[in-house]
Write a protein that holds these residues in place. Structure first.
Motif, PDB file in Angstrom:
ATOM      1  N   SER A  53       0.816  -1.231   0.000  1.00 56.12           N
ATOM      2  CA  SER A  53       0.000   0.000   0.000  1.00 56.12           C
ATOM      3  C   SER A  53       0.838   1.263   0.000  1.00 56.12           C
ATOM      4  O   SER A  53       0.417   2.299  -0.508  1.00 56.12           O
ATOM      5  CB  SER A  53      -0.869   0.074   1.261  1.00 56.12           C
ATOM      6  N   TRP A  54       1.999   1.219   0.628  1.00 56.74           N
ATOM      7  CA  TRP A  54       2.800   2.439   0.792  1.00 56.74           C
ATOM      8  C   TRP A  54       3.746   2.652  -0.368  1.00 56.74           C
ATOM      9  O   TRP A  54       4.420   3.680  -0.450  1.00 56.74           O
ATOM     10  CB  TRP A  54       3.525   2.414   2.144  1.00 56.74           C
TER      11      TRP A  54
ATOM     12  N   ALA B  12       2.337   2.302  -3.408  1.00 56.00           N
ATOM     13  CA  ALA B  12       1.345   2.955  -4.271  1.00 56.00           C
ATOM     14  C   ALA B  12       1.164   4.403  -3.797  1.00 56.00           C
ATOM     15  O   ALA B  12       1.414   4.710  -2.634  1.00 56.00           O
ATOM     16  CB  ALA B  12       0.020   2.192  -4.172  1.00 56.00           C
TER      17      ALA B  12
ATOM     18  N   ASN C  54      -0.185   7.453  -2.075  1.00 58.64           N
ATOM     19  CA  ASN C  54      -1.030   7.489  -0.870  1.00 58.64           C
ATOM     20  C   ASN C  54      -0.892   8.862  -0.233  1.00 58.64           C
ATOM     21  O   ASN C  54       0.005   9.629  -0.571  1.00 58.64           O
ATOM     22  CB  ASN C  54      -0.594   6.367   0.089  1.00 58.64           C
ATOM     23  N   ARG C  55      -1.786   9.167   0.714  1.00 60.68           N
ATOM     24  CA  ARG C  55      -1.798  10.536   1.234  1.00 60.68           C
ATOM     25  C   ARG C  55      -0.827  10.738   2.396  1.00 60.68           C
ATOM     26  O   ARG C  55      -0.709  11.833   2.921  1.00 60.68           O
ATOM     27  CB  ARG C  55      -3.223  10.940   1.642  1.00 60.68           C
ATOM     28  N   HIS C  56      -0.111   9.687   2.777  1.00 59.08           N
ATOM     29  CA  HIS C  56       0.762   9.812   3.935  1.00 59.08           C
ATOM     30  C   HIS C  56       2.217  10.142   3.583  1.00 59.08           C
ATOM     31  O   HIS C  56       2.791  11.072   4.112  1.00 59.08           O
ATOM     32  CB  HIS C  56       0.746   8.511   4.755  1.00 59.08           C
TER      33      HIS C  56
ATOM     34  N   HIS D  84       5.449   8.382  -2.204  1.00 58.31           N
ATOM     35  CA  HIS D  84       5.630   6.996  -2.647  1.00 58.31           C
ATOM     36  C   HIS D  84       6.817   6.853  -3.593  1.00 58.31           C
ATOM     37  O   HIS D  84       7.397   5.774  -3.697  1.00 58.31           O
ATOM     38  CB  HIS D  84       4.343   6.451  -3.269  1.00 58.31           C
TER      39      HIS D  84
ATOM     40  N   THR E 130       1.699   7.431  13.017  1.00 52.63           N
ATOM     41  CA  THR E 130       2.605   6.738  12.107  1.00 52.63           C
ATOM     42  C   THR E 130       3.672   6.031  12.946  1.00 52.63           C
ATOM     43  O   THR E 130       3.858   6.346  14.126  1.00 52.63           O
ATOM     44  CB  THR E 130       3.303   7.744  11.176  1.00 52.63           C
TER      45      THR E 130
ATOM     46  N   GLN F 213       7.078  11.889   5.074  1.00 54.74           N
ATOM     47  CA  GLN F 213       5.675  12.299   5.131  1.00 54.74           C
ATOM     48  C   GLN F 213       5.423  13.553   4.310  1.00 54.74           C
ATOM     49  O   GLN F 213       6.293  14.405   4.182  1.00 54.74           O
ATOM     50  CB  GLN F 213       5.309  12.643   6.578  1.00 54.74           C
TER      51      GLN F 213
ATOM     52  N   ILE G 272      -1.383  -1.267  -8.714  1.00 47.08           N
ATOM     53  CA  ILE G 272      -1.810  -0.312  -7.684  1.00 47.08           C
ATOM     54  C   ILE G 272      -3.323  -0.410  -7.465  1.00 47.08           C
ATOM     55  O   ILE G 272      -3.808  -0.442  -6.327  1.00 47.08           O
ATOM     56  CB  ILE G 272      -1.393   1.128  -8.084  1.00 47.08           C
TER      57      ILE G 272
ATOM     58  N   ARG H 268      -5.281  -1.592  -3.961  1.00 49.33           N
ATOM     59  CA  ARG H 268      -6.341  -0.813  -3.319  1.00 49.33           C
ATOM     60  C   ARG H 268      -7.646  -1.581  -3.209  1.00 49.33           C
ATOM     61  O   ARG H 268      -8.467  -1.314  -2.340  1.00 49.33           O
ATOM     62  CB  ARG H 268      -6.579   0.469  -4.114  1.00 49.33           C
TER      63      ARG H 268
END
Lengths: 264, 264
Positions: A160-161, A163, A165-167, A170, A243, A262, B174, B178
């Protein structure tokens, strides 16, 4: 405070809870969903948490308990003796794989992590530590982590990380994936933390963990020299989701500066 | 040909090889690198392959053997009885984690997979199958895989394939990451295949595997209804490296059409 006594008691109830869980596999498993379909909870999670709470309260009723299933009282400070417990970390593994799930317990005294436990229920493998004394994998002492180069590291990070992502950035994670020797993902934060403290992984990162996912692990981390922080490099916030990164000390800073970055 | 006799013999040498490997952990491990730093080989890989070859040849000298370490003779057809063996699948796990590595063996007769074995050396867990008879996990029969929706699937896929790469369209991967309930990565193809045939994962994909990584697994797959192909949906090429997917039959085609799509 007799830490040795609490340690012995904690091990006893962890082994007993493990036996109860392994036995429960012979009965049906009722799976519900909590906030969403990916967040599974079973009757056995709840029963195990209740079992642990009852045992702890009858051991010492002044001890406070923060548990994943929220069956304990409301706790809003780490004053006194506080147990942070996760009866089953890796519930999806528990339901689908019948392995790779952990009981995780951290015991804090006035905010200081004193005793930490991660128990692999199906393997009956215990990783644990006593603050200032040391850490063990079953009967063997865990060694201080030896330095590792990033090119030789094996990192626990979920797809997931990698891809967008909003955190975190990537693109930088992609660089990391290409740079390291390998990546792994096991679906249990406590398992990946146990692997880092025992040198089976060199780091593990996640974007949203809860106190009970890491309470036990951070205490073991300290004894072997692993560094556990949030992604800002600060201590994990034990009253919210946060996190998280735990890493071999030789790569913790490099990971945060170059690869696990981040968004502001 | 007495398949039952070969089956019994194969199990015996697998268990014996497993005992030898577990004992060898008490000695030093010599790690060399093969073609690159990510491709580790140890003296124990080699010794285990030699042990298996000697046993098989004294059982029946007409049996041919294709092994990862290339200690056997040159084999260029699947005519007759051919053993495809990987003494230690997941060498990096073996070296670093002392767990999560498998002995994998497939026995083919005139090109048809007859007997398949994946043995988790440290857990002493055996997944195996006899063609047309069934598949087992230790003493328990493995059930036919039940249908699963892609949204509920847990997929074995390494982070490398979520990053841009020259094999598959990573944007589609990806989307998959998801969509599904979760992803895992264990660093041993044979382990992930064993997890698919026993319903612990719903699919596993990799971009470059060798015959010995999947020889045992594809035979077990057939008995539980898992579908194993390369990414063009064809049978795996047993004389070269090839792409690979094994999946629950209800999602195999959807995965290949929508999510795991090779560049032309």
């Amino acid at each position: 405070m007799d830490l040795q006594l609490i340690d012995q008691f904690a091990k006893n109830i962890i082994f007993e809870a493990g036996r109860r869980i392994r036995t429960a596999f012979t009965y049906d498993l009722v799976v519900e969903t909590k906030s969403n379909a990916n967040d599974l909870v079973t009757n056995i999670d709840r029963e195990t948490e209740l079992f642990l709470i009852e045992k702890i309260k009858s051991f010492d009723s002044t001890h406070k308990i923060i548990g994943e299933e929220g069956m304990g009282e409301k706790v809003d400070s780490l004053e006194g003796v506080v147990w942070i417990i996760d009866p089953i970390d890796g519930t999806m593994n528990f339901v689908k794989q019948h392995r790779h799930f952990m009981i995780s317990i951290g015991i804090f005294v006035d905010g200081i992590g004193k005793l930490g436990y991660i128990f692999d229920v199906m393997r009956e493998d215990l990783f644990y530590a006593i603050e200032g004394v040391g850490a063990w994998y079953n009967d063997s002492p865990l060694r201080k982590l030896q330095p590792v180069k990033i090119e030789e590291a094996v990192i626990g990070i979920n797809a997931s990380w990698v891809a967008p992502n909003r955190h975190i950035h990537h693109e930088k994670v992609i660089e990391l994936v290409r740079k390291v020797r390998g990546t792994r993902s096991y679906g249990s934060a406590a398992m990946e933390i146990a692997f880092v403290v025992s040198g089976k992984l060199d780091a593990y990162v996640s974007m949203r963990l809860s106190p009970w996912d890491i309470g036990g692990g951070t205490i073991i981390a300290k004894e072997v020299g692993a560094i556990a922080t949030n992604l800002r490099g600060e201590g994990f916030d034990f009253f919210h989701q946060d996190t998280f990164i735990i890493a071999n000390p030789s790569i913790h800073q490099e990971l945060l500066e170059k690869y696990i970055v981040q968004y502001d």
